[in-house]
Design a protein around this motif. Structure first.
Motif, PDB file in Angstrom:
ATOM      1  N   VAL A  13       1.839   9.758  -5.596  1.00 46.63           N
ATOM      2  CA  VAL A  13       2.229  11.144  -5.283  1.00 46.63           C
ATOM      3  C   VAL A  13       3.549  11.549  -5.943  1.00 46.63           C
ATOM      4  O   VAL A  13       3.916  12.720  -5.952  1.00 46.63           O
ATOM      5  CB  VAL A  13       2.362  11.384  -3.747  1.00 46.63           C
ATOM      6  N   LYS A  14       4.234  10.581  -6.500  1.00 55.45           N
ATOM      7  CA  LYS A  14       5.595  10.801  -7.002  1.00 55.45           C
ATOM      8  C   LYS A  14       5.685  11.961  -7.989  1.00 55.45           C
ATOM      9  O   LYS A  14       6.589  12.795  -7.899  1.00 55.45           O
ATOM     10  CB  LYS A  14       6.084   9.508  -7.670  1.00 55.45           C
ATOM     11  N   LYS A  15       4.734  12.000  -8.916  1.00 51.10           N
ATOM     12  CA  LYS A  15       4.770  13.028  -9.959  1.00 51.10           C
ATOM     13  C   LYS A  15       4.738  14.443  -9.376  1.00 51.10           C
ATOM     14  O   LYS A  15       5.342  15.356  -9.905  1.00 51.10           O
ATOM     15  CB  LYS A  15       3.575  12.861 -10.908  1.00 51.10           C
ATOM     16  N   GLU A  36       0.840  -1.206   0.000  1.00 52.88           N
ATOM     17  CA  GLU A  36       0.000   0.000   0.000  1.00 52.88           C
ATOM     18  C   GLU A  36       0.872   1.252   0.000  1.00 52.88           C
ATOM     19  O   GLU A  36       0.586   2.225  -0.688  1.00 52.88           O
ATOM     20  CB  GLU A  36      -0.927   0.018   1.236  1.00 52.88           C
ATOM     21  N   GLY A  37       1.924   1.193   0.790  1.00 50.51           N
ATOM     22  CA  GLY A  37       2.839   2.328   0.860  1.00 50.51           C
ATOM     23  C   GLY A  37       3.463   2.601  -0.503  1.00 50.51           C
ATOM     24  O   GLY A  37       3.580   3.751  -0.927  1.00 50.51           O
ATOM     25  N   ARG A  38       3.870   1.534  -1.183  1.00 50.23           N
ATOM     26  CA  ARG A  38       4.504   1.679  -2.491  1.00 50.23           C
ATOM     27  C   ARG A  38       3.514   2.295  -3.487  1.00 50.23           C
ATOM     28  O   ARG A  38       3.855   3.185  -4.248  1.00 50.23           O
ATOM     29  CB  ARG A  38       5.012   0.329  -2.998  1.00 50.23           C
ATOM     30  N   ARG A  39       2.274   1.815  -3.455  1.00 48.56           N
ATOM     31  CA  ARG A  39       1.256   2.366  -4.360  1.00 48.56           C
ATOM     32  C   ARG A  39       1.008   3.844  -4.065  1.00 48.56           C
ATOM     33  O   ARG A  39       0.879   4.658  -4.972  1.00 48.56           O
ATOM     34  CB  ARG A  39      -0.039   1.564  -4.264  1.00 48.56           C
ATOM     35  N   HIS A  40       0.982   4.170  -2.769  1.00 45.79           N
ATOM     36  CA  HIS A  40       0.784   5.585  -2.424  1.00 45.79           C
ATOM     37  C   HIS A  40       1.931   6.448  -2.971  1.00 45.79           C
ATOM     38  O   HIS A  40       1.698   7.521  -3.533  1.00 45.79           O
ATOM     39  CB  HIS A  40       0.659   5.768  -0.913  1.00 45.79           C
TER      40      HIS A  40
END
Lengths: 412, 412
Positions: free
Chosen positions: A352-354, A344-348
């Motif tokens: 938001v990365k962009k 879940e953390g990775r997906r989050h």
């Protein structure tokens, strides 16, 4: 459940109180993701963390955090304001819209009142504090005395208590950042932050847990009922590998050597070493033989134990005043370093990365920045007493811990 | 018997060979007074002395020296030329008119021949050496190769042997100073300076004695037959007080910390840290876990083990290139520091005191000079691993050891 919860932690070590706080916070904020911003190798009170940050990251992930982000040393080993600004700025960048902290009474209103009241009475507060500081009081003592003189009401939170000070500064930081984060607080189960004896119920302060650990030469049985099983296993592994846990005594030889070998003018150029403290340090190092003796020798009414411990971390890490002036902008952290994540953390993170205003760092080798260099140095110096044979902590190559929540296993 | 004999020593520790050398030297030079100039806390080959200098001073006085004078660190941890210049300049100031050193063949003529021949063929020697250095040879190797190419005769001393190099430089120093000192040499009993195994006769090299000491974890029984009783007692006392003897391994943590915590540009500013060595040091410190491993990792054909060990002493003592450039004038030592004396030694000091070109220092607190400060720092850093409880070596207050020859007792 679609809120992003941020918590600001040190997890030294992660204990049942932390677990309770995490679970209550998720409930209270209806969060589907929890981001923990955690101090790395050295902590806010100017102490080495019991274990390296990777071990504490695993504890945090097992305890329920989805993302563990390092609070850079230049913000973590600092007074509450800088510590809070840095942590909240990171949480804000990562899209947190809730922050939840522990407090004595469980209500966030008195904190807002404190922010407002202090804003209203800023001039009087400053004047009173100035007078107290002139009398030789330490900063926290001066603040607390001025605070209690000006504000006697019931509805304002008592800012002479360390945990309340942090909460207050989280709220201030949100305001400074203009962040869309709603602060919440959950009731702390144990009585006082500084409690040093172990209670009968399964919630004890980290201070009490560390105290018991060192009193019993690192024996874990005495603290078993106060920590989750995952923490117990991590601590047991660490003990098994390195024989002990990090504490100031292990770093005292380096500190002695540093203070002894540098000329006073160079010590005076290090961060927070002001007002002739370098001479006190030089004198004390010749006359004392342990960290505690040394601390007793340098302390005065003017400086709190915590303030001096922080100074000693800066000395140990060779951090110059100039460096801090140049780089310590806690409202604008230069990168976000991931220590650990769940799926879940990775997906989050991906989502938001962009929009991240600064680089996301997974491996330290990916980025070249003086603040990150300091974090690496901090980790390596933290590891010095633990690697007599195998070389130092491989910080450059370390990758984030990945934890699979369903199978309860670590993938890296 | 009215000559003043000077000897240049390290006494690490004082052994039967040293005793023999002292006795033979007194006989050969008809001396009524013997002055020993001794390296202090760190030695010419870039190593910490086994014990503090006061302990070694007591060994020297019991062994027959009348005066023990400290060779300042800035001259002692140096190549043979600076070491010899500093020592001979001190002896000259103190009125020595004889210097006696040990050599393989016991005759001083071949040394004079070497001085003359090398003067005559200086240009060729320099040219050959330059070529060898370009090929990546170490300085001693380049010198020895050039030397053997140019000089094949029997009558010139072999300057590829460490002890001969020292003798050669003593004679050169006398000449540079224009000193009225007659050099003499006595035959060395043991075969080679670097012998590392213990022989059957009672004369062994200091290297072999130290080797045996550390192989057997500081046990003194194995070296008992190679050292005078006085040395045995001093070593036993030291061991009893501190549990071990000084060796590089004990200082490795400080070195690790120093190299890790300083930025490369600061390491590069330290004495002898040239040609990018700072990067080799930084790399090696991350990858190795013991002093020997570390040395193996940094050594190259270009640098001898000794040269690198000296560099590490300078690093440990935080000695900057600039400092050495400013203060290292071995032909003009800025003070003469007495470590120990007999009654005869004291009377001799009184007689030469008026004509001394520089201050005579009994207690370090009497004088304020950067070179003396470095000696004090050297002593205190040397004492770091030995004073975990009681504070550091009290160098400022230490007074010279006084020894009464008749009663064989120490008065201070």
């Amino acid at each position: 459940m679609n809120n992003v919860l941020g918590v600001v932690v040190e997890y030294n070590p992660f204990h049942n109180g932390h677990l309770f706080h995490l679970q209550q916070s998720v409930k209270k904020t209806d969060a589907h993701i929890t981001i923990a911003v955690m101090s790395g190798s050295f902590l806010q009170r100017g102490e080495p963390a019991l274990t390296d940050k990777w071990t504490r990251t695993r504890m945090a992930l097992k305890g329920g955090a989805d993302l563990v982000i390092e609070l850079p040393y230049i913000y973590s080993v600092q007074k509450a304001e800088i510590f809070s600004d840095g942590a909240v700025a990171i949480l804000n960048s990562l899209g947190a819209n809730r922050i939840c902290f522990g407090s004595e009474d469980g209500s966030v209103e008195p904190f807002y009142n404190a922010v407002n009241k202090i804003n209203e009475h800023k001039a009087e507060l400053d004047q009173l504090m100035k007078a107290h500081l002139k009398q030789g009081m330490s900063y926290p003592k001066a603040f607390s005395t001025a605070f209690h003189t000006l504000f006697k009401e019931e509805e304002i939170v008592d800012l002479s208590k360390p945990n309340n000070i942090l909460g207050y500064h989280y709220i201030k930081a949100i305001s400074k950042l203009g962040a869309e984060i709603i602060p919440e607080t959950v009731h702390r189960l144990q009585a006082q932050y500084h409690d040093s004896s172990l209670p009968e119920n399964p919630i004890a302060s980290a201070t009490a847990i560390r105290g018991s650990l060192f009193d019993k030469d690192g024996d874990l049985q005495g603290i078993k009922s106060y920590i989750p099983d995952a923490t117990f296993r991590e601590l047991a592994d660490f003990k098994n590998n390195f024989g002990t846990f990090a504490h100031w005594d292990l770093y005292f030889p380096y500190l002695q050597y540093k203070i002894l070998s540098e000329p006073p003018e160079r010590l005076a150029g290090l961060y927070d070493c002001s007002e002739g403290l370098e001479h006190r340090l030089k004198k004390a190092v010749s006359e004392t033989g342990s960290f505690t003796e040394f601390m007793e020798a340098i302390k005065t009414k003017r400086y709190t134990w915590t303030r001096l411990q922080r100074l000693l971390v800066h000395l140990l890490l060779n951090t110059e005043q100039e460096f801090m002036e140049q780089y310590c902008e806690p409202l604008n952290p230069p990168y976000i370093r991931v220590l650990g994540m769940t799926g879940e953390g990775r997906r989050h993170l991906s989502s938001v990365k962009k929009n991240l205003p600064v680089p996301l760092v997974s491996r330290a080798a990916e980025m070249n920045h003086p603040v990150l260099e300091k974090d690496i140095l901090a980790a390596r110096i933290h590891s010095l007493p633990f690697h007599p044979k195998g070389g130092l902590q491989k910080e450059y190559k370390a990758v984030p811990v990945q934890f699979d929540k369903k199978t309860e296993t670590f993938l890296t």
